[in-house]
Design a protein around this motif. Sequence first.
Motif, PDB file in Angstrom:
ATOM      1  N   SER A 247       0.823  -1.217   0.000  1.00 54.44           N
ATOM      2  CA  SER A 247       0.000   0.000   0.000  1.00 54.44           C
ATOM      3  C   SER A 247       0.857   1.268   0.000  1.00 54.44           C
ATOM      4  CB  SER A 247      -0.929   0.019   1.215  1.00 54.44           C
ATOM      5  OG  SER A 247      -0.140   0.043   2.391  1.00 54.44           O
ATOM      6  N   GLU A 248       2.119   1.152   0.375  1.00 59.69           N
ATOM      7  CA  GLU A 248       3.001   2.330   0.401  1.00 59.69           C
ATOM      8  C   GLU A 248       3.722   2.544  -0.928  1.00 59.69           C
ATOM      9  OE1 GLU A 248       5.681   2.704   3.818  1.00 59.69           O
ATOM     10  OE2 GLU A 248       4.265   1.427   4.898  1.00 59.69           O
ATOM     11  N   ILE A 249       3.493   1.637  -1.873  1.00 56.37           N
ATOM     12  CA  ILE A 249       4.215   1.756  -3.151  1.00 56.37           C
ATOM     13  C   ILE A 249       3.527   2.769  -4.058  1.00 56.37           C
ATOM     14  CG2 ILE A 249       4.878   0.476  -5.232  1.00 56.37           C
ATOM     15  CD1 ILE A 249       5.442  -1.887  -3.248  1.00 56.37           C
ATOM     16  N   HIS A 250       4.349   3.640  -4.619  1.00 54.59           N
ATOM     17  CA  HIS A 250       3.842   4.767  -5.398  1.00 54.59           C
ATOM     18  C   HIS A 250       3.963   4.516  -6.900  1.00 54.59           C
ATOM     19  CE1 HIS A 250       3.163   8.978  -6.338  1.00 54.59           C
ATOM     20  NE2 HIS A 250       4.332   9.073  -6.930  1.00 54.59           N
ATOM     21  N   HIS A 251       5.069   3.915  -7.321  1.00 54.73           N
ATOM     22  CA  HIS A 251       5.299   3.618  -8.736  1.00 54.73           C
ATOM     23  C   HIS A 251       5.911   2.226  -8.860  1.00 54.73           C
ATOM     24  CE1 HIS A 251       5.458   7.128 -11.760  1.00 54.73           C
ATOM     25  NE2 HIS A 251       4.639   7.488 -10.795  1.00 54.73           N
ATOM     26  N   ILE A 252       5.571   1.557  -9.957  1.00 51.11           N
ATOM     27  CA  ILE A 252       6.228   0.292 -10.284  1.00 51.11           C
ATOM     28  C   ILE A 252       6.906   0.489 -11.639  1.00 51.11           C
ATOM     29  CG2 ILE A 252       5.910  -2.167 -10.771  1.00 51.11           C
ATOM     30  CD1 ILE A 252       3.261  -1.885  -9.056  1.00 51.11           C
ATOM     31  N   HIS A 253       8.194   0.229 -11.675  1.00 50.95           N
ATOM     32  CA  HIS A 253       8.928   0.268 -12.943  1.00 50.95           C
ATOM     33  C   HIS A 253       9.616  -1.082 -13.115  1.00 50.95           C
ATOM     34  CE1 HIS A 253       8.296   4.490 -13.990  1.00 50.95           C
ATOM     35  NE2 HIS A 253       8.097   4.608 -12.698  1.00 50.95           N
ATOM     36  N   GLY A 254      10.451  -1.213 -14.119  1.00 49.56           N
ATOM     37  CA  GLY A 254      11.086  -2.514 -14.294  1.00 49.56           C
ATOM     38  C   GLY A 254      12.137  -2.497 -15.368  1.00 49.56           C
ATOM     39  N   THR A 255      12.849  -3.614 -15.446  1.00 47.54           N
ATOM     40  CA  THR A 255      13.826  -3.751 -16.520  1.00 47.54           C
ATOM     41  C   THR A 255      13.045  -4.000 -17.803  1.00 47.54           C
ATOM     42  OG1 THR A 255      13.971  -6.108 -16.026  1.00 47.54           O
ATOM     43  CG2 THR A 255      15.653  -4.702 -15.069  1.00 47.54           C
ATOM     44  N   SER A 256      13.600  -3.485 -18.898  1.00 43.70           N
ATOM     45  CA  SER A 256      12.864  -3.609 -20.149  1.00 43.70           C
ATOM     46  C   SER A 256      13.511  -4.616 -21.081  1.00 43.70           C
ATOM     47  CB  SER A 256      12.776  -2.234 -20.810  1.00 43.70           C
ATOM     48  OG  SER A 256      14.035  -1.620 -20.756  1.00 43.70           O
TER      49      SER A 256
ATOM     50  N   PRO B  59      11.790 -10.205 -16.265  1.00 45.37           N
ATOM     51  CA  PRO B  59      12.055  -8.812 -15.892  1.00 45.37           C
ATOM     52  C   PRO B  59      12.110  -8.655 -14.372  1.00 45.37           C
ATOM     53  CG  PRO B  59       9.768  -9.058 -16.562  1.00 45.37           C
ATOM     54  CD  PRO B  59      10.424 -10.398 -16.767  1.00 45.37           C
ATOM     55  N   THR B  60      12.816  -7.650 -13.908  1.00 43.73           N
ATOM     56  CA  THR B  60      12.812  -7.327 -12.484  1.00 43.73           C
ATOM     57  C   THR B  60      11.894  -6.134 -12.288  1.00 43.73           C
ATOM     58  OG1 THR B  60      15.123  -7.960 -12.470  1.00 43.73           O
ATOM     59  CG2 THR B  60      14.319  -6.845 -10.515  1.00 43.73           C
ATOM     60  N   ALA B  61      11.080  -6.204 -11.219  1.00 43.34           N
ATOM     61  CA  ALA B  61      10.172  -5.090 -10.927  1.00 43.34           C
ATOM     62  C   ALA B  61      10.808  -4.185  -9.889  1.00 43.34           C
ATOM     63  CB  ALA B  61       8.848  -5.636 -10.414  1.00 43.34           C
ATOM     64  N   PHE B  62      10.703  -2.885 -10.112  1.00 38.87           N
ATOM     65  CA  PHE B  62      11.185  -1.918  -9.127  1.00 38.87           C
ATOM     66  C   PHE B  62       9.956  -1.308  -8.457  1.00 38.87           C
ATOM     67  CE2 PHE B  62      14.339  -1.140 -12.772  1.00 38.87           C
ATOM     68  CZ  PHE B  62      15.141  -2.193 -12.382  1.00 38.87           C
ATOM     69  N   ALA B  63       9.861  -1.500  -7.153  1.00 34.54           N
ATOM     70  CA  ALA B  63       8.733  -0.944  -6.405  1.00 34.54           C
ATOM     71  C   ALA B  63       9.261   0.246  -5.613  1.00 34.54           C
ATOM     72  CB  ALA B  63       8.168  -2.001  -5.474  1.00 34.54           C
ATOM     73  N   LEU B  64       8.762   1.425  -5.936  1.00 35.71           N
ATOM     74  CA  LEU B  64       9.282   2.631  -5.292  1.00 35.71           C
ATOM     75  C   LEU B  64       8.233   3.202  -4.345  1.00 35.71           C
ATOM     76  CD1 LEU B  64      10.254   2.924  -8.669  1.00 35.71           C
ATOM     77  CD2 LEU B  64      11.912   4.194  -7.334  1.00 35.71           C
ATOM     78  N   GLY B  65       8.597   3.334  -3.086  1.00 32.68           N
ATOM     79  CA  GLY B  65       7.676   3.840  -2.070  1.00 32.68           C
ATOM     80  C   GLY B  65       7.346   5.303  -2.303  1.00 32.68           C
ATOM     81  N   ARG B  66       6.195   5.699  -1.749  1.00 31.10           N
ATOM     82  CA  ARG B  66       5.707   7.072  -1.885  1.00 31.10           C
ATOM     83  C   ARG B  66       6.726   8.066  -1.304  1.00 31.10           C
ATOM     84  NH1 ARG B  66       0.963   5.279  -0.997  1.00 31.10           N
ATOM     85  NH2 ARG B  66       0.421   5.252  -3.182  1.00 31.10           N
ATOM     86  N   ARG B  67       7.204   7.719  -0.122  1.00 33.54           N
ATOM     87  CA  ARG B  67       8.150   8.601   0.545  1.00 33.54           C
ATOM     88  C   ARG B  67       9.491   8.616  -0.203  1.00 33.54           C
ATOM     89  NH1 ARG B  67       8.580   8.264   6.842  1.00 33.54           N
ATOM     90  NH2 ARG B  67      10.423   9.533   7.217  1.00 33.54           N
ATOM     91  N   ASP B  68       9.893   7.453  -0.704  1.00 31.60           N
ATOM     92  CA  ASP B  68      11.128   7.387  -1.498  1.00 31.60           C
ATOM     93  C   ASP B  68      11.022   8.263  -2.736  1.00 31.60           C
ATOM     94  OD1 ASP B  68      12.334   5.664   0.235  1.00 31.60           O
ATOM     95  OD2 ASP B  68      12.459   3.964  -1.142  1.00 31.60           O
TER      96      ASP B  68
END
Length: 465
Positions: free
Chosen positions: A110-119, A125-134
């Motif tokens: 619930s604290e994750i703001h964006h999901i990105h990943g390797t293309s 692929p690896t998923a990058f989960a970036l927190g809201r505060r981060d």
Amino acid sequence: MAAMEEWAFPARYDQDYLPDPDSPYWFPVRETMDPAERDAAVLVRLREVMEYAYANSGFYRTKWDAAGLEPADITSFEAFEQVPVVTKAEMRESQANHPPFGDYTCVDRSEIHHIHGTSGTTGAPTAFALGRRDWEVIADNQARILWGMGVRPGDTVFVAALFSLYLGSWGAMTAAERLRCNVLPFGAGAQGMTARAVNWLARIRPAAFYATPSYALRLAEVAEKEKIDPREFGLKVMFFSGEPGASVPSVRRAIEDSFGATVIDCGTMAEMTPFMSASATAGTPDGMLLWQDIVWHEVCDPETFRTVPYGSEGTPVYTHLERTSQPMIRLASNDLTRWVMEDNPCGRTYPKLPDGVYGRIDDMIHIRGENVYPTEVDNYLRTVENYGGEHQIIVRRTGSMDEMIVRAECTLPDGQRSEFESSTGSGLQSFLGVRVTFESVDAQTLERAEHKSRRVVDEREHTRR
Ligand code: 8LE
């Protein structure tokens, strides 16, 4: 000594802060302090980050328990260098066993703001989960670095990189937003988009531009076709990440000459966002400074992962000092660089990568006992008259011998190229110190990169790819 500005973990920055308009620094103390004092503060921080990761991530707990160490042991940098590195393969494995974000993720979904990943098109692929505060902290850190590049509130920042999984464009955009710039998130990669970018650039005349170096050169070619001189865009600063180029002398010169702007190299890895923590500045425009109070950068021996002395070559290993969602602690990059510690003209007391990051260990070509970096071929060809701007490197095994074929575009018509072929072939051979078979093809026949260039075709069976 004055206190380091807003130095706390977890980080939280005043979102209304802007530096004195006349200051070249966002945080004068942190950027210009005695490096030994900064390192002492970083060492305490490394322990804090490790305590946080140990308490919140099964991945790090298991890894460090197995190595017989705990965060409290980290009382010196020598002790920190014993912390085992994290590899990308381990991260993929962690995500396979603990889907979707892996057990090195320390915050609730619930604290994750964006999901990105390797293309990448091969492998999981690896998923990058970036927190809201981060995300906020990333914006602040990268706004600080853009300030160092000379970008100012009110400037227009044109982002000409893929807006999808790729973090580079989003990182540049959020940084520019935090800096109170106006952002043109143009993107890249769709059919016909480059010609449209040329027209938008000519019309809006932004102060700053972000892309991959390959794409900037492609844009210059398309502008020429559209009969627009890229200098008319009026760009002040062009900053690049994603691949070597902005620190490859002849590539850098080609971009500077085409656009008439200052070229700034930056970038570590998407996992390491704020990835601009290695970046040049307006006052030190060459190479990349290592902003050691944002991310801790080590240049290490690729076998032992102990730091190499300043002046030596090694592979970067990165540690987050402020991230709480997916903190990376000693992430192995597999890249190659050289670091130095010298007085920087901009006054920042950070170590520097004078030649940028010049290649990946995996992309190095081994020909009969010699190592060749693909960027060296690029660097050489761009100095050659009548070079058409793109090339391919084919590595082939003939019998028991490895052979390297360089196929380069030539602007001269077929039939008038024998002098070009013989002089470029022999010039390249003596520049690289290995035997090269050189061929020419018509200009504009090899594919241009919309993102990162892939120029090496390795046909040998035993290669990793
Ligand atoms: C030489 C840093 C970012 C977001 O632009 C990026 O490309 O991240 P990504 O996709 O994780 O790729 C990271 C790899 O790109 C690095 O390991 C390195 O091989 C290469 N790279 C990124 N920036 C540079 C670079 N190589 N110079 C750079 N400035």
